[in-house]
Design a protein around this motif. Structure first.
Motif, PDB file in Angstrom:
ATOM      1  N   GLN A 161      -2.115  41.927  14.645  1.00  0.00           N
ATOM      2  CA  GLN A 161      -2.334  40.481  14.572  1.00  0.00           C
ATOM      3  C   GLN A 161      -3.426  39.886  15.467  1.00  0.00           C
ATOM      4  OE1 GLN A 161       1.446  38.722  15.271  1.00  0.00           O
ATOM      5  NE2 GLN A 161       1.941  38.632  13.090  1.00  0.00           N
ATOM      6  N   ALA A 162      -3.255  40.117  16.766  1.00  0.00           N
ATOM      7  CA  ALA A 162      -4.093  39.398  17.719  1.00  0.00           C
ATOM      8  C   ALA A 162      -5.510  39.950  17.783  1.00  0.00           C
ATOM      9  CB  ALA A 162      -3.441  39.457  19.096  1.00  0.00           C
ATOM     10  N   GLU A 163      -5.718  41.106  17.164  1.00  0.00           N
ATOM     11  CA  GLU A 163      -7.001  41.779  17.344  1.00  0.00           C
ATOM     12  C   GLU A 163      -7.965  41.483  16.199  1.00  0.00           C
ATOM     13  OE1 GLU A 163      -6.100  46.036  18.684  1.00  0.00           O
ATOM     14  OE2 GLU A 163      -4.231  45.222  17.914  1.00  0.00           O
ATOM     15  N   ASN A 164      -9.194  41.433  16.559  1.00  0.00           N
ATOM     16  CA  ASN A 164     -10.233  41.218  15.572  1.00  0.00           C
ATOM     17  C   ASN A 164     -10.900  42.561  15.270  1.00  0.00           C
ATOM     18  OD1 ASN A 164     -12.296  40.145  14.041  1.00  0.00           O
ATOM     19  ND2 ASN A 164     -13.445  39.394  15.794  1.00  0.00           N
ATOM     20  N   ILE A 165     -10.214  43.383  14.470  1.00  0.00           N
ATOM     21  CA  ILE A 165     -10.715  44.743  14.213  1.00  0.00           C
ATOM     22  C   ILE A 165     -11.640  44.742  13.004  1.00  0.00           C
ATOM     23  CG2 ILE A 165      -9.842  47.113  14.411  1.00  0.00           C
ATOM     24  CD1 ILE A 165      -7.107  45.968  13.618  1.00  0.00           C
ATOM     25  N   PRO A 166     -12.730  45.505  13.088  1.00  0.00           N
ATOM     26  CA  PRO A 166     -13.602  45.614  11.914  1.00  0.00           C
ATOM     27  C   PRO A 166     -12.892  46.316  10.759  1.00  0.00           C
ATOM     28  CG  PRO A 166     -14.646  46.565  13.858  1.00  0.00           C
ATOM     29  CD  PRO A 166     -13.223  46.288  14.219  1.00  0.00           C
ATOM     30  N   ILE A 167     -12.982  45.711   9.588  1.00  0.00           N
ATOM     31  CA  ILE A 167     -12.407  46.319   8.391  1.00  0.00           C
ATOM     32  C   ILE A 167     -13.452  46.261   7.284  1.00  0.00           C
ATOM     33  CG2 ILE A 167     -10.599  46.151   6.628  1.00  0.00           C
ATOM     34  CD1 ILE A 167      -8.867  44.771   8.753  1.00  0.00           C
ATOM     35  N   GLN A 217      -0.836  44.452   5.580  1.00  0.00           N
ATOM     36  CA  GLN A 217      -0.054  45.250   6.536  1.00  0.00           C
ATOM     37  C   GLN A 217      -0.783  45.390   7.863  1.00  0.00           C
ATOM     38  OE1 GLN A 217       1.012  48.770   4.343  1.00  0.00           O
ATOM     39  NE2 GLN A 217       2.023  49.664   6.114  1.00  0.00           N
ATOM     40  N   LEU A 218      -2.060  45.652   7.760  1.00  0.00           N
ATOM     41  CA  LEU A 218      -2.889  45.839   8.946  1.00  0.00           C
ATOM     42  C   LEU A 218      -2.969  44.550   9.757  1.00  0.00           C
ATOM     43  CD1 LEU A 218      -4.559  48.095  10.158  1.00  0.00           C
ATOM     44  CD2 LEU A 218      -6.460  47.402   8.703  1.00  0.00           C
ATOM     45  N   ARG A 219      -3.089  43.459   9.037  1.00  0.00           N
ATOM     46  CA  ARG A 219      -3.185  42.174   9.736  1.00  0.00           C
ATOM     47  C   ARG A 219      -1.887  41.878  10.480  1.00  0.00           C
ATOM     48  NH1 ARG A 219      -6.040  37.380   6.821  1.00  0.00           N
ATOM     49  NH2 ARG A 219      -4.376  37.599   5.299  1.00  0.00           N
ATOM     50  N   ARG A 220      -0.764  42.258   9.862  1.00  0.00           N
ATOM     51  CA  ARG A 220       0.519  42.003  10.494  1.00  0.00           C
ATOM     52  C   ARG A 220       0.687  42.860  11.747  1.00  0.00           C
ATOM     53  NH1 ARG A 220       3.914  42.968   6.208  1.00  0.00           N
ATOM     54  NH2 ARG A 220       4.178  45.071   6.985  1.00  0.00           N
ATOM     55  N   ILE A 221       0.318  44.117  11.643  1.00  0.00           N
ATOM     56  CA  ILE A 221       0.540  45.047  12.754  1.00  0.00           C
ATOM     57  C   ILE A 221      -0.428  44.797  13.910  1.00  0.00           C
ATOM     58  CG2 ILE A 221       0.488  47.495  13.416  1.00  0.00           C
ATOM     59  CD1 ILE A 221       1.424  48.108  10.521  1.00  0.00           C
TER      60      ILE A 221
END
Ligand code: GDP
Ligand code: MG
Length: 201
Positions: free
Chosen positions: A133-139, A127-131
């Protein structure tokens, strides 16, 4: 160093003028009961007994701010334990959408004693990847309750493998034993910095 009420974030008065660029929102995601609030309380330095007032009512706030020194550099994290609330379903959806939008980093928590929560963690990651998308957020994927060895349903290797597939970091923690909890938040700070530094160059 402890502040609640996330709605006041906008009016943050950064009076010393230095912290603004080092302020990051970290959102905790995961099923009910996996230990999100316990992890947030340890981050904030709240003892379990302080989380209840004398009448026994739970007086936990859901947003905590703390400045951490990691590798000799200060970073302020705002940890948001807002994923679940007791309000109506309508509000819940709004809050969850908001959580998905505002995080600068995410901690996806499951319990090693609860396979369903592990499956939810994967769904949250997707879900997070879909919302975003373009960002490289730390998870960071977190397998909490590592102290409950006898009720373990998810092996360490499974957690690790899942993190590889989902391209995120992984750690097992025990909020009860305070094991790996500070390492978790330090890890987030380091992940945030890695991305910041690679943008600068
Ligand atoms: P949340 O719903 O995700 O916020 O979960 P809570 O933090 O409220 O924790 C749910 C329950 O699990 C509480 O009874 C906690 O005391 C317990 N709990 C949380 N973390 C751990 C842990 O690491 N080990 C054990 N044994 N229990 C935990
Ligand atoms: Mg909670």
């Amino acid at each position: 160093h402890l502040r609640a009420n996330w709605s006041s974030d906008e009016s943050d008065d950064d009076s010393d003028g230095s912290g603004a660029e080092c302020l990051y929102r970290v959102v905790l995601l995961g099923d009910h009961g996996v230990g999100k609030s316990s992890l947030a309380n340890i981050f904030a330095g709240i003892q379990e007994k302080e989380a209840h007032d004398p009448t026994g009512a739970v007086v936990l706030e859901d947003t905590y701010e703390k400045t951490m020194t990691v590798d000799g550099e200060e970073t302020t994290l705002i940890v948001m334990d807002t994923w679940e609330n007791e309000k109506q379903e309508e509000d819940q959806t709004w809050v969850q959408d908001y959580c998905m939008q505002v995080g600068n980093a995410y901690v996806i928590v499951y319990s090693i004693t609860d396979r369903t929560s592990f499956e939810s963690a994967s769904e949250l990651r997707i879900q997070l990847r879909r919302i975003r998308q373009a960002e490289n957020i730390p998870i960071i994927l977190v397998g909490n309750k590592s102290d409950l060895v006898r009720s373990r349903e998810v092996a360490v290797e499974e957690g690790r493998a899942c993190a590889v597939v989902f391209d995120c970091k992984f750690i097992e923690t025990s909020a009860s034993l305070h094991h790996n909890v500070h390492e978790l938040f330090e890890g987030i700070v380091r992940q945030i910095r890695l991305r910041r530094d690679s943008k600068e160059t």
